[in-house]
Design a protein around this motif. Sequence first.
Motif, mmCIF file in Angstrom:
data_model
loop_
_atom_site.group_PDB
_atom_site.id
_atom_site.type_symbol
_atom_site.label_atom_id
_atom_site.label_comp_id
_atom_site.label_asym_id
_atom_site.label_seq_id
_atom_site.Cartn_x
_atom_site.Cartn_y
_atom_site.Cartn_z
ATOM 1 N N ALA A 487 0.856 -1.190 0.000
ATOM 2 C CA ALA A 487 0.000 0.000 0.000
ATOM 3 C C ALA A 487 0.885 1.230 0.000
ATOM 4 O O ALA A 487 2.039 1.190 0.445
ATOM 5 C CB ALA A 487 -0.917 0.011 1.226
ATOM 6 N N VAL A 488 0.345 2.329 -0.502
ATOM 7 C CA VAL A 488 0.994 3.632 -0.399
ATOM 8 C C VAL A 488 -0.062 4.642 0.043
ATOM 9 O O VAL A 488 -1.253 4.475 -0.226
ATOM 10 C CB VAL A 488 1.640 4.085 -1.729
ATOM 11 N N TYR A 489 0.389 5.660 0.735
ATOM 12 C CA TYR A 489 -0.538 6.674 1.222
ATOM 13 C C TYR A 489 0.177 8.017 1.220
ATOM 14 O O TYR A 489 1.410 8.090 1.187
ATOM 15 C CB TYR A 489 -1.030 6.334 2.640
ATOM 16 N N GLY A 490 -0.589 9.088 1.197
ATOM 17 C CA GLY A 490 -0.012 10.422 1.220
ATOM 18 C C GLY A 490 -0.308 11.093 2.544
ATOM 19 O O GLY A 490 -0.902 10.505 3.444
ATOM 20 N N TRP A 491 0.141 12.327 2.679
ATOM 21 C CA TRP A 491 -0.213 13.057 3.880
ATOM 22 C C TRP A 491 -1.542 13.773 3.684
ATOM 23 O O TRP A 491 -2.040 13.921 2.580
ATOM 24 C CB TRP A 491 0.874 14.029 4.291
ATOM 25 N N VAL A 492 -2.108 14.209 4.781
ATOM 26 C CA VAL A 492 -3.404 14.869 4.778
ATOM 27 C C VAL A 492 -3.199 16.354 5.072
ATOM 28 O O VAL A 492 -2.497 16.723 6.013
ATOM 29 C CB VAL A 492 -4.343 14.245 5.833
ATOM 30 N N GLU A 493 -3.805 17.184 4.249
ATOM 31 C CA GLU A 493 -3.731 18.627 4.456
ATOM 32 C C GLU A 493 -4.998 19.082 5.177
ATOM 33 O O GLU A 493 -6.112 18.920 4.670
ATOM 34 C CB GLU A 493 -3.592 19.359 3.126
ATOM 35 N N THR A 494 -4.841 19.633 6.373
ATOM 36 C CA THR A 494 -5.988 20.053 7.169
ATOM 37 C C THR A 494 -6.543 21.369 6.641
ATOM 38 O O THR A 494 -5.927 22.042 5.807
ATOM 39 C CB THR A 494 -5.597 20.218 8.638
ATOM 40 N N LEU A 499 0.095 19.977 7.492
ATOM 41 C CA LEU A 499 0.197 18.644 6.926
ATOM 42 C C LEU A 499 0.325 17.614 8.038
ATOM 43 O O LEU A 499 1.223 17.702 8.875
ATOM 44 C CB LEU A 499 1.412 18.550 5.997
ATOM 45 N N GLU A 500 -0.600 16.664 8.055
ATOM 46 C CA GLU A 500 -0.507 15.540 8.977
ATOM 47 C C GLU A 500 0.149 14.391 8.222
ATOM 48 O O GLU A 500 -0.391 13.897 7.240
ATOM 49 C CB GLU A 500 -1.896 15.130 9.475
ATOM 50 N N PRO A 559 5.486 11.283 -1.142
ATOM 51 C CA PRO A 559 5.705 12.675 -0.747
ATOM 52 C C PRO A 559 4.741 13.643 -1.437
ATOM 53 O O PRO A 559 5.139 14.511 -2.208
ATOM 54 C CB PRO A 559 7.156 12.935 -1.159
ATOM 55 N N THR A 560 3.453 13.483 -1.146
ATOM 56 C CA THR A 560 2.457 14.356 -1.751
ATOM 57 C C THR A 560 1.170 14.284 -0.949
ATOM 58 O O THR A 560 0.974 13.376 -0.138
ATOM 59 C CB THR A 560 2.195 13.952 -3.219
ATOM 60 N N THR A 561 0.271 15.236 -1.171
ATOM 61 C CA THR A 561 -1.016 15.268 -0.480
ATOM 62 C C THR A 561 -1.967 14.253 -1.089
ATOM 63 O O THR A 561 -2.098 14.159 -2.309
ATOM 64 C CB THR A 561 -1.637 16.673 -0.570
ATOM 65 N N SER A 562 -2.631 13.475 -0.220
ATOM 66 C CA SER A 562 -3.660 12.551 -0.707
ATOM 67 C C SER A 562 -5.056 13.119 -0.504
ATOM 68 O O SER A 562 -5.906 13.027 -1.376
ATOM 69 C CB SER A 562 -3.544 11.200 -0.003
ATOM 70 N N VAL A 563 -5.313 13.695 0.675
ATOM 71 C CA VAL A 563 -6.649 14.185 1.014
ATOM 72 C C VAL A 563 -6.519 15.563 1.640
ATOM 73 O O VAL A 563 -5.577 15.826 2.390
ATOM 74 C CB VAL A 563 -7.368 13.240 2.004
ATOM 75 N N ARG A 564 -7.473 16.425 1.353
ATOM 76 C CA ARG A 564 -7.516 17.756 1.963
ATOM 77 C C ARG A 564 -8.750 17.859 2.853
ATOM 78 O O ARG A 564 -9.816 17.351 2.520
ATOM 79 C CB ARG A 564 -7.551 18.849 0.904
ATOM 80 N N LEU A 566 -9.414 16.567 5.807
ATOM 81 C CA LEU A 566 -9.880 15.397 6.547
ATOM 82 C C LEU A 566 -9.863 15.657 8.047
ATOM 83 O O LEU A 566 -8.961 16.294 8.573
ATOM 84 C CB LEU A 566 -8.977 14.203 6.233
ATOM 85 N N ARG A 567 -10.859 15.145 8.739
ATOM 86 C CA ARG A 567 -10.889 15.194 10.203
ATOM 87 C C ARG A 567 -10.916 13.770 10.732
ATOM 88 O O ARG A 567 -11.630 12.927 10.215
ATOM 89 C CB ARG A 567 -12.114 15.974 10.700
ATOM 90 N N VAL A 568 -10.129 13.518 11.776
ATOM 91 C CA VAL A 568 -10.050 12.187 12.349
ATOM 92 C C VAL A 568 -10.702 12.188 13.713
ATOM 93 O O VAL A 568 -10.485 13.097 14.519
ATOM 94 C CB VAL A 568 -8.576 11.736 12.458
ATOM 95 N N ASP A 569 -11.528 11.183 13.986
ATOM 96 C CA ASP A 569 -12.208 11.046 15.270
ATOM 97 C C ASP A 569 -11.339 10.202 16.189
ATOM 98 O O ASP A 569 -11.297 8.978 16.076
ATOM 99 C CB ASP A 569 -13.572 10.384 15.062
#
Length: 636
Positions: A487-494, A499-500, A559-564, A566-569
Motif C-alpha cells: 500500500a501507499v498513502y499520502g499526507w493529509v492537508e488540514t 500537513l498531517e 511525498p504528496t497530499t492525498s486528502v484535503r 480530513l478530520r479524524v475522530d
Amino acid sequence: MNILIASRELQGVTASGGIGVYVRQWAQDLAQAGHEVRILSKGLASQGTMIDSVAVDFVQADPRFRDEAMGYAFALYEKILALTSSQPWDLIEFPDYLAEGYFTIKAKRLLGQFARTTLRVHGHMSLELCDRINQEIPRSDRQRIYALERYAMQYCDVLTAPSVGLAEIYEDQFKRNVLVTRHPLPNWQPLAGKRERKGPATLVYVGRLEYRKGIDLLLRACLPLWESQMDFRLQLIGQDTHYRGQSFQRYLLSSLPSEFWDRVEFVGTVNREALRDYYAQAHAVVFPSRFENWPNVCLEAMRMGVPIIGSKWGGMREMLEEGAGILINPEHQPSFSVAIAQVLTDSELANTLAEAAQARVVALQADPDAVLAKIVKELPPTRKGGIPPYPQRLSVIIEPQSDHGEPEMVKSLAAKAFVEEIMVAQWPKALSLPDHVVWREEARDPWSAAENALGDFVVVIGNGEQWAWDFLEQAVKTLACVPELSAVYGWVETDAGILEVPEDLDLTRVLVPSQAWARGVVRKKVLAAPAEDAPAGVLPQWDMLISLAMQGLKAELLPTTSVRGLRVDDDKIGLMWEQHAELLGQSGLATLIAVKDPSQPYGLLRPAWLRGMARLAPPRLVRWVKQWRKEEGGRG
C-alpha cells in the motif's frame, strides 16, 4: 561531474560543527579538481552566495509540517527538483544526521525521479546513534527523526562513512554494504620546528560538551594528577549542551571538588582563527570520546603537529596508527591518567608524537577523484522489471454521503485512464460513464465490497473527503513498479493548511492514534475481510491496516497530499486500539502499547524505551561497550 552537496551546517556561513567543516573543505577540494559543485544549506537569505568559489543556495523548512526536520527535508527536495530542471546532477550528497535526504531518496525510490543521479548518504553519526551514546531518552519528535534517518540510509544509492568503526555499525544495522571514504584534510599549515614548552602545561579538549565525548572521564583522569600536585590547566573548547535536566558544564563541575575548579577553563565556542591559536599553544590535545566517528578536530591537531591522546573507540584508532598519538580506553582511569602525565612531562615523547602525527595525516588525505570513482563503482544495478506489460488499474469505492458531491466526484474519477471501476456503497444512482469504467452498486460496507473489486488496486473514498487525483495516479504507478509494497498513502492537508504526515517503516506506526491519518491505495490481493467486532463508523481503512500489519506487509508514504480537509475522530481510533490491543500484543507488537503519553488522546503509544534500546542498538556497538568493561580492568 556535476555535484550537489546538501548540509544544514556550513562552516563560516551557518551554525556549524564537524559536518559544516567537512562540507566546506570537501566542496573546495572537488571544485579544485575540476568538478562543478553547488552547496544547499539552511538559511534565510532569498539569494545565494559564493564561498571558496563554490555557489551556495539557502533553504528554509516548509512551515506546513509539524516537524522541522521533515519540513526542511521536503523544502530541500523541492529545491533540488527546481535545480534539476535546469541542470542535471551526477551526484547529490546528504549527511546521515537529521535525514536531510529523506524526501529526495523517497522520490527516487517511489516516483522515479532523479533516475540518472546517484544519491549518496555520508555517515557523520546519526542523531539516533548520538542520542543512544548520550543516554538520551528520546521524545516522540526525536523518534520520528530516527525513522527518517533509517529510511534515508536504507534506500540511498550509496552509503558511505569515513571510519571503519561507523561503517561496521551501519552495516550491522542496515544489512547493506557501507563504503569507507576518508574526509579531506584541513588546509592549515603545520607549525614549524619543534615545539617549545614554556610555563605551566596546558591540556586542550575541542568539541561539544556532551556525554558521548567523554569529558567527564577526562576530569576523572585529571583529578588524581591534580591531587598529587601536578601543575597543568585544562581548557575545554566547545558549545555546552544539556544532560539530565541541567547544562553539561554544570554537571562536570559537580563531579569535581571545588578546590580544583580553577584548573578548568570553559572557553566556549571560538572561531577558526582563534582555534588555531589554541592548538599552537597547547602542550597536548585530548579526545576521550566514548565513541567517535572521524573527528575533524583530530585531523586539525595532527596537521598542526600537536601531541594527541585519543580514544581507541571509533575512528581515532585508525587515524592515530603508526604511533601518531596515544590511544587510550577512556573508561580506564589509571591508564588514562598515566597517558596525560607522560605526554605533559616528557618533552621527547611529545615531540615524537607530534612528528608522527604530521607524517601520518598525509597518508589520510582523500583524493576527490578516487572517492568519486569508488562511489560510482558501488552503484547498485538498475531496478529490473519497471512498468508491467499490461496496464494496472484502480478500483474506487465511494462511501455514501447525504446529498452532494458524488456526481461530480464520479465524473472526475471516470475521466482518469487508470480507473478500472467505480463502486458506490449503499448509493444506487446511475451516471453516464466511459466504456472502460465499470459501475457497481454495493449494499455492503466499503471494505467488504473491496474483496470483489476488479482492479489491481483499491482505494476507499470516505464521506466528504477531497482527494488529490494526481496522488491516485502516482500511487497506481508506484505500486505497479515497486512490487514489495502492499500500500501507499499520502499526507493529509488540514483546513488550517497543516500537513498531517503518517510515518514510514511499518503500518503499526500508522495505527498510533495521533498518527492514524493514512488514506491510501492498497494492492487488491493483500486485502482481508474486516473484523466482525468493528464498531460502526470507524475509519474505513482501520481493518485494512490491521490486516496488513499482522501479515508483516509493507506500506510507504508518497511525498504528496492525498486528502484535503480530513478530520479524524480520536474517540473511534481509541476504541479500535482497545479492541485490538490483545491481538497486537500477541503478534509481537506489544512494545508499541507499553508506554502511554497522558498528554495525547488515548495516549500517544510509544515504543518502550528499555525494549527499544535492546532492539535498536547495533550489535557491534553493544560488543564494543562490553569490551570497554573488560579491557585493562575498566569499570562498567
